[in-house]
Design a protein around this motif. Structure first.
Motif, PDB file in Angstrom:
ATOM      1  N   GLY A   1      -6.043 -11.971  -2.204  1.00  0.00           N
ATOM      2  CA  GLY A   1      -5.930 -11.465  -0.839  1.00  0.00           C
ATOM      3  C   GLY A   1      -7.195 -10.707  -0.502  1.00  0.00           C
ATOM      4  N   GLU A   2      -7.026  -9.637   0.267  1.00  0.00           N
ATOM      5  CA  GLU A   2      -8.167  -8.824   0.688  1.00  0.00           C
ATOM      6  C   GLU A   2      -7.806  -7.355   0.579  1.00  0.00           C
ATOM      7  OE1 GLU A   2      -8.577 -10.161   4.781  1.00  0.00           O
ATOM      8  OE2 GLU A   2      -8.073 -12.144   3.982  1.00  0.00           O
ATOM      9  N   ASP A   3      -8.845  -6.508   0.636  1.00  0.00           N
ATOM     10  CA  ASP A   3      -8.577  -5.079   0.763  1.00  0.00           C
ATOM     11  C   ASP A   3      -8.698  -4.690   2.244  1.00  0.00           C
ATOM     12  OD1 ASP A   3     -11.239  -4.752   1.388  1.00  0.00           O
ATOM     13  OD2 ASP A   3     -11.781  -3.767  -0.499  1.00  0.00           O
ATOM     14  N   GLU A   4      -8.613  -3.392   2.525  1.00  0.00           N
ATOM     15  CA  GLU A   4      -8.594  -2.943   3.926  1.00  0.00           C
ATOM     16  C   GLU A   4      -9.942  -3.112   4.617  1.00  0.00           C
ATOM     17  OE1 GLU A   4      -8.545  -1.228   1.161  1.00  0.00           O
ATOM     18  OE2 GLU A   4      -8.819   0.926   1.452  1.00  0.00           O
ATOM     19  N   HIS A   5     -10.988  -3.413   3.817  1.00  0.00           N
ATOM     20  CA  HIS A   5     -12.309  -3.633   4.416  1.00  0.00           C
ATOM     21  C   HIS A   5     -12.630  -5.122   4.518  1.00  0.00           C
ATOM     22  CE1 HIS A   5     -12.770   0.647   3.920  1.00  0.00           C
ATOM     23  NE2 HIS A   5     -12.549   0.539   2.624  1.00  0.00           N
ATOM     24  N   GLY A   6     -11.636  -5.965   4.197  1.00  0.00           N
ATOM     25  CA  GLY A   6     -11.839  -7.409   4.295  1.00  0.00           C
ATOM     26  C   GLY A   6     -12.505  -8.008   3.068  1.00  0.00           C
ATOM     27  N   ARG A   7     -12.699  -7.188   2.029  1.00  0.00           N
ATOM     28  CA  ARG A   7     -13.316  -7.720   0.813  1.00  0.00           C
ATOM     29  C   ARG A   7     -12.279  -8.498   0.014  1.00  0.00           C
ATOM     30  NH1 ARG A   7     -16.219  -2.044   0.016  1.00  0.00           N
ATOM     31  NH2 ARG A   7     -14.059  -1.457  -0.416  1.00  0.00           N
ATOM     32  N   PRO A   8     -12.683  -9.637  -0.564  1.00  0.00           N
ATOM     33  CA  PRO A   8     -11.707 -10.442  -1.310  1.00  0.00           C
ATOM     34  C   PRO A   8     -11.218  -9.730  -2.568  1.00  0.00           C
ATOM     35  CG  PRO A   8     -13.906 -11.446  -1.380  1.00  0.00           C
ATOM     36  CD  PRO A   8     -14.002 -10.258  -0.476  1.00  0.00           C
ATOM     37  N   VAL A   9      -9.938  -9.942  -2.860  1.00  0.00           N
ATOM     38  CA  VAL A   9      -9.311  -9.388  -4.069  1.00  0.00           C
ATOM     39  C   VAL A   9      -8.789 -10.565  -4.888  1.00  0.00           C
ATOM     40  CG1 VAL A   9      -7.302  -8.109  -4.894  1.00  0.00           C
ATOM     41  CG2 VAL A   9      -8.643  -7.207  -2.980  1.00  0.00           C
ATOM     42  N   ASP A  10      -9.053 -10.541  -6.173  1.00  0.00           N
ATOM     43  CA  ASP A  10      -8.520 -11.560  -7.089  1.00  0.00           C
ATOM     44  C   ASP A  10      -8.377 -10.843  -8.416  1.00  0.00           C
ATOM     45  OD1 ASP A  10      -7.966 -13.620  -8.810  1.00  0.00           O
ATOM     46  OD2 ASP A  10      -9.479 -14.983  -7.994  1.00  0.00           O
ATOM     47  N   GLU A  11      -7.127 -10.447  -8.727  1.00  0.00           N
ATOM     48  CA  GLU A  11      -6.946  -9.482  -9.808  1.00  0.00           C
ATOM     49  C   GLU A  11      -5.635  -9.758 -10.544  1.00  0.00           C
ATOM     50  OE1 GLU A  11      -7.822  -5.599  -8.222  1.00  0.00           O
ATOM     51  OE2 GLU A  11      -6.735  -4.628  -9.867  1.00  0.00           O
ATOM     52  N   VAL A  12      -5.619  -9.466 -11.832  1.00  0.00           N
ATOM     53  CA  VAL A  12      -4.413  -9.645 -12.637  1.00  0.00           C
ATOM     54  C   VAL A  12      -3.698  -8.302 -12.771  1.00  0.00           C
ATOM     55  CG1 VAL A  12      -3.543 -10.241 -14.928  1.00  0.00           C
ATOM     56  CG2 VAL A  12      -5.368 -11.619 -13.881  1.00  0.00           C
ATOM     57  N   PHE A  13      -2.385  -8.312 -12.531  1.00  0.00           N
ATOM     58  CA  PHE A  13      -1.559  -7.117 -12.693  1.00  0.00           C
ATOM     59  C   PHE A  13      -0.513  -7.393 -13.778  1.00  0.00           C
ATOM     60  CE2 PHE A  13      -2.605  -4.232  -9.157  1.00  0.00           C
ATOM     61  CZ  PHE A  13      -3.381  -5.060  -8.365  1.00  0.00           C
ATOM     62  N   SER A  14      -0.258  -6.387 -14.624  1.00  0.00           N
ATOM     63  CA  SER A  14       0.819  -6.511 -15.606  1.00  0.00           C
ATOM     64  C   SER A  14       1.602  -5.198 -15.609  1.00  0.00           C
ATOM     65  CB  SER A  14       0.243  -6.832 -16.993  1.00  0.00           C
ATOM     66  OG  SER A  14      -0.679  -5.840 -17.364  1.00  0.00           O
ATOM     67  N   GLY A  15       2.678  -5.164 -16.420  1.00  0.00           N
ATOM     68  CA  GLY A  15       3.490  -3.949 -16.494  1.00  0.00           C
ATOM     69  C   GLY A  15       4.121  -3.622 -15.145  1.00  0.00           C
ATOM     70  N   TRP A  16       4.369  -2.335 -14.915  1.00  0.00           N
ATOM     71  CA  TRP A  16       5.053  -1.917 -13.683  1.00  0.00           C
ATOM     72  C   TRP A  16       4.246  -2.240 -12.426  1.00  0.00           C
ATOM     73  CZ3 TRP A  16       9.994  -1.069 -14.303  1.00  0.00           C
ATOM     74  CH2 TRP A  16      10.745  -0.571 -13.213  1.00  0.00           C
ATOM     75  N   PRO A  17       2.909  -2.096 -12.462  1.00  0.00           N
ATOM     76  CA  PRO A  17       2.148  -2.486 -11.276  1.00  0.00           C
ATOM     77  C   PRO A  17       2.374  -3.950 -10.870  1.00  0.00           C
ATOM     78  CG  PRO A  17       0.810  -1.076 -12.659  1.00  0.00           C
ATOM     79  CD  PRO A  17       2.065  -1.380 -13.453  1.00  0.00           C
ATOM     80  N   ALA A  18       2.619  -4.851 -11.845  1.00  0.00           N
ATOM     81  CA  ALA A  18       2.926  -6.254 -11.511  1.00  0.00           C
ATOM     82  C   ALA A  18       4.237  -6.330 -10.740  1.00  0.00           C
ATOM     83  CB  ALA A  18       3.011  -7.100 -12.785  1.00  0.00           C
ATOM     84  N   ARG A  19       5.210  -5.514 -11.140  1.00  0.00           N
ATOM     85  CA  ARG A  19       6.501  -5.468 -10.424  1.00  0.00           C
ATOM     86  C   ARG A  19       6.294  -4.961  -8.993  1.00  0.00           C
ATOM     87  NH1 ARG A  19      11.743  -5.687 -11.928  1.00  0.00           N
ATOM     88  NH2 ARG A  19      10.876  -6.279 -13.930  1.00  0.00           N
ATOM     89  N   ILE A  20       5.483  -3.928  -8.847  1.00  0.00           N
ATOM     90  CA  ILE A  20       5.266  -3.348  -7.512  1.00  0.00           C
ATOM     91  C   ILE A  20       4.591  -4.363  -6.584  1.00  0.00           C
ATOM     92  CG2 ILE A  20       4.117  -1.517  -6.204  1.00  0.00           C
ATOM     93  CD1 ILE A  20       4.240   0.228  -8.766  1.00  0.00           C
ATOM     94  N   VAL A  21       3.562  -5.054  -7.058  1.00  0.00           N
ATOM     95  CA  VAL A  21       2.874  -5.982  -6.146  1.00  0.00           C
ATOM     96  C   VAL A  21       3.774  -7.166  -5.798  1.00  0.00           C
ATOM     97  CG1 VAL A  21       0.541  -5.302  -6.885  1.00  0.00           C
ATOM     98  CG2 VAL A  21       1.598  -7.305  -7.897  1.00  0.00           C
ATOM     99  N   GLN A  22       4.646  -7.588  -6.714  1.00  0.00           N
ATOM    100  CA  GLN A  22       5.574  -8.680  -6.385  1.00  0.00           C
ATOM    101  C   GLN A  22       6.587  -8.202  -5.341  1.00  0.00           C
ATOM    102  OE1 GLN A  22       6.834 -11.207 -10.012  1.00  0.00           O
ATOM    103  NE2 GLN A  22       5.758  -9.499 -10.971  1.00  0.00           N
TER     104      GLN A  22
END
Ligand code: ZN
Length: 214
Positions: free
Chosen positions: A146-167
């Motif tokens: 996706g992108e961040d708030e400045h329009g910069r592309p995001v491509d990142e792996v999440f695991s643990g609880w942060p993976a649950r939050i982003v889902q």
């Protein structure tokens, strides 16, 4: 003759929401805005208004308190969410759930895909479904794009609880609530959670309430 008022634009709707100071009202399950899905963000708010909206989401998430908040939860059908988790939990919980601190992030037009077949099942709750929690089995690791708030592309792996939050938050943007994915037999009131299901994992709850874990 008065001209009929057009449907307000998203920018007008956000301006109106931000007219009052402080945390925004959070809409709860049953409101169609949580089910409709969202428009991709494509400049509907100019950069100053986007910054004010993101700040209001952050303030609202902190006040709730919660670890994530999606725009539809304040009635705005835009593909934007915020996350942040200071993770103030005991060591055994941190280890069992992978609940590591997640710094503040803005997710713009996010999408995720599971990485690998591993699933993790834990109780979670939602600010739009107050008073209840339920066990959801989710991908243990995801790739978020996706992108961040400045329009910069995001491509990142999440695991643990942060993976649950982003889902959980990305699902909101598609009109999905965590209950759609939950083991419904695990549904527990906050009172029952505090009395019975405080262990780091839901194994005892699974046995007592009769639901499957992956
Ligand atoms: Zn939620």
């Amino acid at each position: 003759m008065a001209t009929p008022r057009n449907h307000p634009s998203l920018a007008e709707q956000v301006e109106e929401l931000l007219a009052a100071d402080g945390p925004l009202p959070i809409v709860t399950a049953g409101d169609p805005v949580l089910r409709r899905g969202t428009e991709r963000f494509d400049g509907q708010l100019d950069s100053a208004l986007l910054a004010r909206f993101v700040e209001a989401l952050r303030v609202t998430m902190h006040a709730a308190p919660g670890v994530g908040l999606a725009a539809p939860q304040v009635g705005v059908a835009l593909r934007i969410a915020v996350i942040e988790d200071p993770a103030p939990v005991p060591e055994e919980v941190r280890l069992a759930r992978g609940r590591v601190p997640q710094p503040f992030r803005v997710l713009v037009n996010p999408a995720y895909e599971p990485l690998g077949a591993e699933r993790a099942a834990f109780f979670e709750g939602c600010l739009s479904v107050p008073g209840w929690q339920a066990v959801v089995a989710r991908a243990a690791e995801v790739r978020l794009t996706g992108e961040d708030e400045h329009g910069r592309p995001v491509d990142e792996v999440f695991s643990g609880w942060p993976a649950r939050i982003v889902q959980h938050e990305t699902d909101h943007l598609d009109g999905t609530l965590y209950l759609d994915r939950a083991e419904l037999r695990s549904l527990s009131s906050n009172e029952a959670m505090a009395q019975r299901w405080t262990r780091p994992t839901p194994h005892e709850a699974a046995e007592a309430l009769g639901f499957e874990l992956p």
